[in-house]
Design a protein around this motif. Structure first.
Motif, mmCIF file in Angstrom:
data_model
loop_
_atom_site.group_PDB
_atom_site.id
_atom_site.type_symbol
_atom_site.label_atom_id
_atom_site.label_comp_id
_atom_site.label_asym_id
_atom_site.label_seq_id
_atom_site.Cartn_x
_atom_site.Cartn_y
_atom_site.Cartn_z
ATOM 1 N N TRP A 94 0.831 -1.203 0.000
ATOM 2 C CA TRP A 94 0.000 0.000 0.000
ATOM 3 C C TRP A 94 0.869 1.258 0.000
ATOM 4 N N ARG A 135 -7.292 0.689 -3.724
ATOM 5 C CA ARG A 135 -7.155 1.538 -2.540
ATOM 6 C C ARG A 135 -8.279 1.251 -1.534
ATOM 7 N N GLU A 136 -9.467 1.068 -2.013
ATOM 8 C CA GLU A 136 -10.586 0.833 -1.109
ATOM 9 C C GLU A 136 -10.467 -0.512 -0.400
ATOM 10 N N TRP A 192 -7.581 -1.910 0.397
ATOM 11 C CA TRP A 192 -6.578 -1.635 1.439
ATOM 12 C C TRP A 192 -7.215 -0.898 2.606
ATOM 13 N N MET A 193 -8.055 0.086 2.296
ATOM 14 C CA MET A 193 -8.720 0.832 3.362
ATOM 15 C C MET A 193 -9.539 -0.093 4.252
ATOM 16 N N ARG A 194 -10.207 -1.037 3.646
ATOM 17 C CA ARG A 194 -11.035 -1.958 4.430
ATOM 18 C C ARG A 194 -10.177 -2.799 5.380
ATOM 19 N N SER A 222 -7.113 -0.247 7.308
ATOM 20 C CA SER A 222 -7.436 1.010 7.972
ATOM 21 C C SER A 222 -8.679 0.887 8.849
ATOM 22 N N ARG A 223 -9.703 0.164 8.342
ATOM 23 C CA ARG A 223 -10.948 0.068 9.088
ATOM 24 C C ARG A 223 -11.195 -1.317 9.687
#
Length: 226
Positions: free
Chosen positions: A20, A119-120, A122-124, A127-128
């Motif tokens: 990422w 990216r989304e 990775w965000m899941r 990050s979240r």
């Protein structure tokens, strides 16, 4: 007249936080450097098996260092990485096979959305602390990245097809042929030479090879927008 852009391939898996970091840096520089960035969804498990390597988290001392290293790099790169609570289950048990097949299908059918969907995902996961293995999770990521539900559902139905499976396998094998033993891997095609750089911390060296200016992981033009 500007010279022809140099081709950079980024081999990555959304299971890898270092991937990422490399992904965001190269996406920030793709309009600053004279490059053509080719995103290559890859299966990190296949590379580990082929190379005989193992995830750093499998070694206790590396696992401790990994958390500290990623936390500091996250701050330095301005990428919102937070470790999943059940790290070993997420990384070592659930894996990323369906997610990477989905990204492979995105690249095959809607390449213009590959950056945002990657990216989304990775965000899941990073990050979240959200799932990336179940169909509803992947559909949610795709929709948040700007894909219509109809498009996302159509691609999800293709993840088990021979075409998508074979493409992901071929991409992973290509990374192995370049010498990959983990991810991320950046491959720079310069004149008659090919350079394989491992990790997210080789960007200054990459800039040197390209004859471009390195301005840190968040170049001024991007930093002004963040």
């Amino acid at each position: 007249m500007r010279p022809v852009p140099r081709t950079l391939e980024l081999f990555y898996d959304v299971l890898s936080p270092y991937s990422w970091l490399a992904f965001e840096v190269l996406c920030r520089y793709k309009n600053i450097w004279n490059i053509s960035l080719q995103l290559q969804p890859t299966l990190i498990g296949g590379i580990m098996r082929d190379s005989g390597n193992q995830p750093p988290a499998m070694l206790p001392r590396k696992a401790v260092y990994l958390r500290s290293d990623v936390r500091l790099l996250s701050q330095h790169h301005q990428v919102p990485i937070h470790f999943p609570k059940d790290f070993f289950s997420v990384i070592l048990k659930k894996g990323s096979l369906t997610a990477m097949r989905f990204l492979t299908a995105v690249k095959m059918e809607h390449p213009e959305l590959l950056e945002k969907v990657s990216r989304e995902l990775w965000m899941r996961v990073w990050s979240r602390d959200e799932d990336i293995t179940e169909p509803p999770s992947i559909l949610a990521a795709a929709e948040k990245a700007g894909m219509s539900m109809e498009q996302a559902q159509e691609l999800l139905e293709k993840v088990s097809t021979p075409q998508v499976k074979n493409q992901l396998k071929e991409t992973t094998e290509a990374a192995c042929k370049y010498g990959a033993f983990g991810l991320p891997v950046t491959v720079a095609h310069l004149h008659d030479e090919t350079h394989m750089l491992f990790g997210s911390d080789r960007m200054e060296l990459l800039a040197h090879l390209l004859g471009e200016k390195w301005m840190g992981p968040v170049p001024p033009a991007v930093n002004a927008k963040l």
